[in-house]
Write a protein that holds these residues in place. Sequence first.
Motif, mmCIF file in Angstrom:
data_model
loop_
_atom_site.group_PDB
_atom_site.id
_atom_site.type_symbol
_atom_site.label_atom_id
_atom_site.label_comp_id
_atom_site.label_asym_id
_atom_site.label_seq_id
_atom_site.Cartn_x
_atom_site.Cartn_y
_atom_site.Cartn_z
ATOM 1 N N SER A 52 0.824 -1.211 0.000
ATOM 2 C CA SER A 52 0.000 0.000 0.000
ATOM 3 C C SER A 52 0.860 1.262 0.000
ATOM 4 O O SER A 52 0.538 2.237 -0.676
ATOM 5 C CB SER A 52 -0.976 -0.011 1.176
ATOM 6 O OG SER A 52 -0.291 -0.004 2.405
ATOM 7 N N ALA A 53 1.964 1.242 0.737
ATOM 8 C CA ALA A 53 2.859 2.403 0.737
ATOM 9 C C ALA A 53 3.496 2.574 -0.638
ATOM 10 O O ALA A 53 3.561 3.690 -1.169
ATOM 11 C CB ALA A 53 3.938 2.229 1.809
ATOM 12 N N PHE A 54 3.965 1.472 -1.215
ATOM 13 C CA PHE A 54 4.575 1.562 -2.538
ATOM 14 C C PHE A 54 3.571 2.082 -3.556
ATOM 15 O O PHE A 54 3.921 2.888 -4.426
ATOM 16 C CB PHE A 54 5.120 0.196 -2.985
ATOM 17 C CG PHE A 54 5.754 0.258 -4.345
ATOM 18 C CD1 PHE A 54 7.030 0.778 -4.507
ATOM 19 C CD2 PHE A 54 5.068 -0.184 -5.464
ATOM 20 C CE1 PHE A 54 7.609 0.865 -5.778
ATOM 21 C CE2 PHE A 54 5.640 -0.106 -6.730
ATOM 22 C CZ PHE A 54 6.914 0.416 -6.875
ATOM 23 N N ASP A 55 2.334 1.644 -3.453
ATOM 24 C CA ASP A 55 1.295 2.079 -4.386
ATOM 25 C C ASP A 55 1.132 3.597 -4.358
ATOM 26 O O ASP A 55 1.075 4.249 -5.407
ATOM 27 C CB ASP A 55 -0.024 1.383 -4.057
ATOM 28 C CG ASP A 55 -1.091 1.625 -5.101
ATOM 29 O OD1 ASP A 55 -0.759 1.769 -6.293
ATOM 30 O OD2 ASP A 55 -2.279 1.656 -4.718
ATOM 31 N N VAL A 56 1.086 4.169 -3.173
ATOM 32 C CA VAL A 56 0.951 5.628 -3.057
ATOM 33 C C VAL A 56 2.191 6.329 -3.618
ATOM 34 O O VAL A 56 2.080 7.272 -4.407
ATOM 35 C CB VAL A 56 0.717 6.046 -1.589
ATOM 36 C CG1 VAL A 56 0.840 7.563 -1.423
ATOM 37 C CG2 VAL A 56 -0.653 5.575 -1.116
ATOM 38 N N LEU A 57 3.365 5.857 -3.221
ATOM 39 C CA LEU A 57 4.603 6.483 -3.705
ATOM 40 C C LEU A 57 4.731 6.370 -5.220
ATOM 41 O O LEU A 57 5.095 7.344 -5.899
ATOM 42 C CB LEU A 57 5.815 5.844 -3.022
ATOM 43 C CG LEU A 57 5.894 6.009 -1.502
ATOM 44 C CD1 LEU A 57 7.038 5.187 -0.935
ATOM 45 C CD2 LEU A 57 5.992 7.465 -1.105
ATOM 46 N N ALA A 58 4.415 5.193 -5.762
ATOM 47 C CA ALA A 58 4.511 4.991 -7.206
ATOM 48 C C ALA A 58 3.478 5.834 -7.953
ATOM 49 O O ALA A 58 3.762 6.349 -9.037
ATOM 50 C CB ALA A 58 4.332 3.512 -7.546
ATOM 51 N N THR A 59 2.292 5.993 -7.364
ATOM 52 C CA THR A 59 1.257 6.823 -7.991
ATOM 53 C C THR A 59 1.735 8.264 -8.086
ATOM 54 O O THR A 59 1.573 8.910 -9.129
ATOM 55 C CB THR A 59 -0.063 6.721 -7.213
ATOM 56 O OG1 THR A 59 -0.510 5.358 -7.251
ATOM 57 C CG2 THR A 59 -1.135 7.619 -7.807
ATOM 58 N N LEU A 60 2.339 8.765 -7.030
ATOM 59 C CA LEU A 60 2.872 10.125 -7.070
ATOM 60 C C LEU A 60 4.029 10.230 -8.057
ATOM 61 O O LEU A 60 4.112 11.188 -8.833
ATOM 62 C CB LEU A 60 3.336 10.557 -5.675
ATOM 63 C CG LEU A 60 2.220 10.802 -4.666
ATOM 64 C CD1 LEU A 60 2.791 10.927 -3.260
ATOM 65 C CD2 LEU A 60 1.406 12.035 -5.049
ATOM 66 N N MET A 79 -6.680 3.712 -6.905
ATOM 67 C CA MET A 79 -7.847 2.827 -6.790
ATOM 68 C C MET A 79 -8.079 2.365 -5.353
ATOM 69 O O MET A 79 -8.227 1.181 -5.071
ATOM 70 C CB MET A 79 -7.732 1.635 -7.738
ATOM 71 C CG MET A 79 -7.685 2.043 -9.187
ATOM 72 S SD MET A 79 -7.566 0.672 -10.333
ATOM 73 C CE MET A 79 -5.935 0.025 -9.989
ATOM 74 N N ILE A 80 -8.083 3.334 -4.425
ATOM 75 C CA ILE A 80 -8.342 3.040 -3.020
ATOM 76 C C ILE A 80 -9.345 4.042 -2.469
ATOM 77 O O ILE A 80 -9.609 5.069 -3.089
ATOM 78 C CB ILE A 80 -7.038 3.086 -2.184
ATOM 79 C CG1 ILE A 80 -6.277 4.394 -2.420
ATOM 80 C CG2 ILE A 80 -6.157 1.893 -2.480
ATOM 81 C CD1 ILE A 80 -5.005 4.542 -1.609
ATOM 82 N N THR A 81 -9.892 3.755 -1.299
ATOM 83 C CA THR A 81 -10.874 4.654 -0.689
ATOM 84 C C THR A 81 -10.173 5.848 -0.057
ATOM 85 O O THR A 81 -8.988 5.788 0.282
ATOM 86 C CB THR A 81 -11.682 3.922 0.403
ATOM 87 O OG1 THR A 81 -10.794 3.591 1.479
ATOM 88 C CG2 THR A 81 -12.344 2.675 -0.150
ATOM 89 N N SER A 82 -10.926 6.918 0.134
ATOM 90 C CA SER A 82 -10.346 8.111 0.748
ATOM 91 C C SER A 82 -9.901 7.829 2.180
ATOM 92 O O SER A 82 -8.907 8.380 2.650
ATOM 93 C CB SER A 82 -11.322 9.280 0.692
ATOM 94 O OG SER A 82 -12.538 8.930 1.327
#
Length: 157
Positions: A52-60, A79-82
């Motif tokens: 989940s952390a990688f997903d956020v970092l990679a998205t940015l 593709m995650i909830t707020s």
Amino acid sequence: MDHVDRILEQWRAERPDVDPAPMAVIGRLSRVAAKTDAVLASTFARHGVDASAFDVLATLRRQGRPYRLTPAGLAVDAMITSGAVAQRLNRLELAGLIRRLPNPDDGRGKLVELTAAGMTLVDRVLPEHLAAERRLLAPLDDAERATLAALLARLDA
């Protein structure tokens, strides 16, 4: 004969009145997803992050300069909830991997920005992550990968 084939055979013997054919696909998708999650989790753990952390970092990171998004935009792109975004951002901010900035277009809103440390981390993890994905897909040739990707896209539509 694999594990899923045995399950199908058992259902056909025990309940010949039902067709267990969907289990051939869904069961294998579940098994492949679990295997994939385990392999990728191992890759991420070596770098001190989780999926989940990688997903956020990679998205940015893939946004391009200045590597910023609103929390709502991050939720859509990742593709995650707020609610899940808020929890992830709190952890990542504490780790110094992202920062929250005032949004100049929305006086009450924030922007999430990848820090230099976050950039370094995602750039270090990404090649290893992609190598792990390639290993997982190694039994398939390029045409089979393309076909599978197209079929999965249809299921996800």
